[in-house]
Design a protein around this motif. Structure first.
Motif, short mmCIF file in Angstrom:
data_model
loop_
_atom_site.label_atom_id
_atom_site.label_comp_id
_atom_site.label_asym_id
_atom_site.label_seq_id
_atom_site.Cartn_x
_atom_site.Cartn_y
_atom_site.Cartn_z
N TRP A 275 12.44 -1.70 15.06
CA TRP A 275 11.04 -1.04 14.44
C TRP A 275 11.29 0.32 13.71
O TRP A 275 10.73 0.43 12.88
N ARG A 276 12.44 0.85 14.18
CA ARG A 276 12.48 2.13 13.44
C ARG A 276 13.28 1.61 11.70
O ARG A 276 12.65 2.47 11.04
N TYR A 278 12.14 -1.08 10.13
CA TYR A 278 10.83 -1.30 9.51
C TYR A 278 9.91 -0.09 9.18
O TYR A 278 9.44 0.08 8.16
N GLY A 279 9.77 0.94 10.13
CA GLY A 279 8.93 2.11 9.86
C GLY A 279 9.72 2.77 8.61
O GLY A 279 8.79 3.43 7.92
N LEU A 280 10.90 2.87 8.61
CA LEU A 280 11.58 3.69 7.52
C LEU A 280 11.40 3.04 6.27
O LEU A 280 11.03 3.62 5.00
N ARG A 282 8.97 0.91 5.43
CA ARG A 282 7.64 1.11 5.18
C ARG A 282 7.10 2.37 4.62
O ARG A 282 5.98 2.36 4.11
N TYR A 283 7.99 3.44 4.91
CA TYR A 283 7.13 4.68 4.63
C TYR A 283 8.19 5.60 3.96
O TYR A 283 7.65 6.57 3.33
N ALA A 284 9.60 5.42 3.75
CA ALA A 284 10.39 6.23 3.13
C ALA A 284 10.06 6.31 1.51
O ALA A 284 9.57 5.38 1.31
N ARG A 285 10.30 7.51 1.02
CA ARG A 285 10.06 7.70 -0.43
C ARG A 285 11.39 7.68 -1.17
O ARG A 285 11.16 8.10 -2.24
N LEU A 287 15.15 5.67 -1.07
CA LEU A 287 16.37 4.70 -0.35
C LEU A 287 17.30 4.34 -1.34
O LEU A 287 17.27 3.87 -2.38
N ASP A 347 9.51 2.85 -3.73
CA ASP A 347 8.30 2.44 -4.10
C ASP A 347 8.10 1.10 -3.95
O ASP A 347 6.95 0.40 -3.61
N ARG A 350 8.05 -0.35 -0.45
CA ARG A 350 7.02 -0.16 0.23
C ARG A 350 5.61 -0.91 -0.33
O ARG A 350 4.99 -1.50 0.60
N ASP A 354 3.92 -3.66 2.09
CA ASP A 354 2.70 -3.29 2.25
C ASP A 354 1.77 -4.59 1.91
O ASP A 354 1.01 -4.98 2.77
N ALA A 357 2.04 -6.86 4.85
CA ALA A 357 1.24 -6.51 6.01
C ALA A 357 -0.41 -6.48 5.81
O ALA A 357 -0.87 -6.77 6.79
#
Lengths: 369, 369
Positions: A275-276, A278-280, A282-285, A287, A347, A350, A354, A357
Motif C-alpha cells: 500500500w505504501r 500504491y500511495g507513492l 498515486r501521489y508522488a510529483r 518519479l 504526472d 498519477r 487516478d 481508481a
C-alpha cells in the motif's frame, strides 16, 4: 522519417492486455529465431549495398507471406535515437538493431517488419531475426505462430542451413535451432524471502539464464527478470521449449509459495509495503524510472495477493511500458536528458492510476484493510 | 480510578480546533505560573500528609473560584501509567506530575484540576502550577485568562511572595514571575532550507529556549518546536510576554520567507515531498510515531502552501495528538509495548484521512497537480 506508432497494430504492444495464461506473474513470452540468407555474407561483415539487398529481399518475401502480408516496415536506421530506444523499450527490437550501444551505432539497412505480435528484425547481428511476443506464459502457442512464419518466409528466401550444425548464425552461440525463448517474469516473493539467489543459481545449472528488463547486460529493476534458454544447439526446438516450460512452471510455483509464506508470516509488513507503493505512485510529483519500477513491483504483488482490489493488470502493464524513459520523453516532446522527465513521469502515472481508481468504488483502497 | 476523558470539556484539547491566530504554524500557546502556598514546605520535601493537605486546600479554594468552579479533579496518583502518559501527551500535565520519569514515579497527592483550557497541577514540583493552553499564537489572551485565575485562586490560598524575589518556587530558576510561556510551532521551511540552526541559536541569545514536542529533554520530531522564555526573574510578566511575542512573530516571518524560497526555487521537490507524505499516511498499514510526525509535518506544510486543497488543520491537529503512543494504545485497549501499535496507528490515521477525503470533491488531490 518519423515513427508513427499508431501505424502499429495495438501500438506494437498487444501483450499489455494481460490476456495470456498466468499474466499477473509472467508478463510476456518472447521467442526469436536467428536466420541468415543462403549465399550472403553475414550482416556484421556486409557492406551497405549488401545490406540493402538483404532488406529488399526480406521485405519482398514478407509481402508474399500470408502472416506478414500486412506487416508495417520501419526503417530503423532512419529514426532518431529517441524513437529507436522507444522501439527497444517495447521489446520490438533488440538493443543491437536499435544501435543503442557499441561503437557503430545504428547499422545501415537496420529495419523492423512487424504485425504487432510477430516481428522480423532485418540486418541485426543475423540477416533475419523472427520474433513473436505474447501475453502471459505461452511458449507453445508462441512457437506455433513463429514456426509458421519461419516456414512461410523461408519458402521465399532460403535460410542457410547445415545438415550437422543446423541453422547457421553470425555468432556460433546461436547456431543450431537459432532459438531463444524468454519469459518476462515478476518474482517479488522470491526476492523478499531472499530465495531468489538460490533459484537463479539453480536456473544456470539447468541451462537457463536470467537477465534484467532490457536483456543482456541490463540490471534487474522492480523484481522483473527475463529467463531464457542458454543453449541453442544439440536439442530440437520442441525439447528446448519443453525444458524451458517445465523450469518456468517450477519457478512460478516457487514464487507462489514464497508469497504464501510472506502472507502467513508477515501479513502487515507485506500489506504495508504494497500500500505504501500504491500511495507513492498515486501521489508522488517526481518519479525516477527505477523507483517507478520498484513501486510497480510492490503494487503488482498487492494485486497478486488480492490486497489491492480491482486495479487491473492491464493498467500495471501500461505503467510499466509507458513510464520508460524514451516513452516519457517522446510523450512530452522532450529530450532524454530533460531534468523534468521525473515530474512528467509522475504526472502520467498519477493520471493513469487516478483513471483506474475512478472506475472503482469511492473508498476502495482505504476500506479494504 | 479510571480516567474518563469524556468528563473533560472538549476532551481537554479545545485548541485542536485551530481557531486561534496563525494556527496553521503555531499550534498552541501555553502559559504556566508556578505558585506555592505560604507557610507550607515545598512539595519535593513534603510528606504524604502535607501533600494531602495542599491538595485539599487547593481543591476547596478552586470551588470558590468562579473560573474554576466547574473544573474536573483528576487524582493523577491513582491513575495507571498509560493514563498518566495520555494526559501528558495532551499537554495537560507535565512529565514530572505524570511521574513518567525519575526514581520516585508519580508523587502522592499529584492531581490535575482542569476546565479544558485552564488547568491547575497540584503537588507538581511546586504546590500549584496554573496553566492555560490556547489555539494558535495568543500570548496576551492566554495570559489575561491565567492572570485572572491566579488572582482569584490566590485570594483563597495566599501564595508565597517575597518583595525582592517575587514568587518563591521550589527550584530557584522559576522564582520571580514563576512564568513560563511557550508556543508549539511548526518550522519545516526553516528545517528544509537548513536555516533552523541559525534561528535556534539566535533564540538562545535573546533569552529564549527551544524544546521538542514533549518539553525538556525531548527530541524534536516532525519539525515541531516548543519555544519558551528562559528567564523568569528581573522582568515583569508583561515584559516577558511582550519579548516572547516579538521573537515568535519574527520566527513566523522567517518561516514564511523560507517557504516562499522553497516554493520559488524547488516547487517540484516541495510538491513531491508534500504529496508523498500524504500518500504514505493515506495508504500505509504500519506507522511508527516518529514517522507519523514527520509525514504530518510534510502534509501540514502542503496545507500551508495551499498545495493540498481543503484538508483541515483540525484534522491535522487531531492526527498529531491522537496518534501518540498512549492515545493509540488506550484506544485499542493495548499495552504501550504491544507490537501491533504501528498497525493500529496506521488504521486510525487512514480512517481519519479517509473521512476527511470523503468530504472533498472526488478527484481532489490527484487532479490538483
Amino acid at each position: 522519417m518519423t515513427l508513427d506508432l499508431d501505424l502499429l497494430p495495438d501500438g506494437g504492444v498487444p501483450w499489455l492486455d494481460a490476456s495470456g495464461p498466468d499474466a499477473a506473474i509472467v508478463l510476456s513470452t518472447r521467442i526469436r529465431l536467428a536466420r541468415n540468407l543462403q549465399g550472403h555474407v553475414f550482416t556484421p561483415r556486409a557492406g551497405d549495398g549488401q545490406r540493402d539487398e538483404i532488406l529488399t529481399m526480406v521485405v519482398a518475401a514478407s509481402r508474399a507471406t500470408p502472416r506478414l502480408e500486412q506487416a508495417v516496415v520501419i526503417n530503423v536506421d532512419q529514426l532518431a535515437r529517441l524513437e529507436r530506444q522507444l522501439l527497444h523499450e517495447r521489446h520490438l527490437i533488440s538493443k543491437e538493431l536499435a544501435g543503442l550501444e557499441g561503437p557503430t551505432g545504428v547499422r545501415h539497412g537496420a529495419a523492423l517488419l512487424t504485425t504487432g505480435d510477430v516481428g522480423v528484425m532485418i540486418n541485426e547481428e543475423d540477416h533475419v531475426r523472427l520474433q513473436v511476443l505474447m501475453s502471459g506464459f505461452a511458449p507453445s502457442r508462441a512457437y506455433a505462430e513463429l514456426e509458421r512464419v519461419d516456414r512461410e518466409l523461408g519458402g521465399y528466401v532460403p535460410f542457410a542451413f547445415h545438415p550437422e550444425f543446423g541453422y547457421l548464425t553470425s555468432c556460433p552461440t546461436n547456431a543450431g535451432t537459432g532459438l531463444r525463448a524468454s519469459v518476462l517474469i515478476h518474482l517479488p516473493g522470491l526476492v523478499l524471502t531472499k530465495e531468489i539467489a538460490k533459484v537463479l543459481q539453480g536456473l544456470t545449472q539447468v541451462g537457463l539464464t536470467f537477465r534484467g528488463l532490457y536483456g543482456e547486460g541490463s540490471e534487474v529493476v522492480g523484481n522483473f527478470f527475463q529467463l531464457s534458454n542458454q543453449t541453442t544447439l544439440g536439442k530440437s526446438e520442441e525439447e528446448l521449449l519443453d525444458h524451458l516450460g517445465k523450469i518456468v512452471r517450477q519457478v512460478i510455483t516457487y514464487e507462489l509459495q514464497a508469497r504464501e509464506v510472506l502472507q502467513r508470516n508477515a501479513p502487515t509488513v507485506i500489506a504495508d509495503k504494497v500500500w505504501r507503493a500504491y500511495g507513492l505512485l498515486r501521489y508522488a510529483r517526481s518519479l525516477s524510472f527505477d523507483e517507478t519500477m520498484n513501486l510497480l513491483s510492490g503494487v503488482r504483488l498487492g494485486v497478486g495477493l488480492n490486497l489491492i482490489g480491482d486495479l487491473s493488470v492491464y493498467t500495471l502493464n501500461k505503467l510499466l511500458v509507458f513510464s520508460q524513459p524514451a516513452h516519457v520523453a517522446r510523450r512530452a516532446e522532450r529530450a532524454l536528458t530533460d531534468p523534468d522527465l521525473p515530474a512528467i513521469r509522475a504526472d502520467f502515472v498519477r493520471a493513469l492510476l487516478d483513471d483506474d481508481a475512478q472506475r472503482r468504488p469511492r473508498n476502495g483502497p482505504a476500506a479494504e484493510a
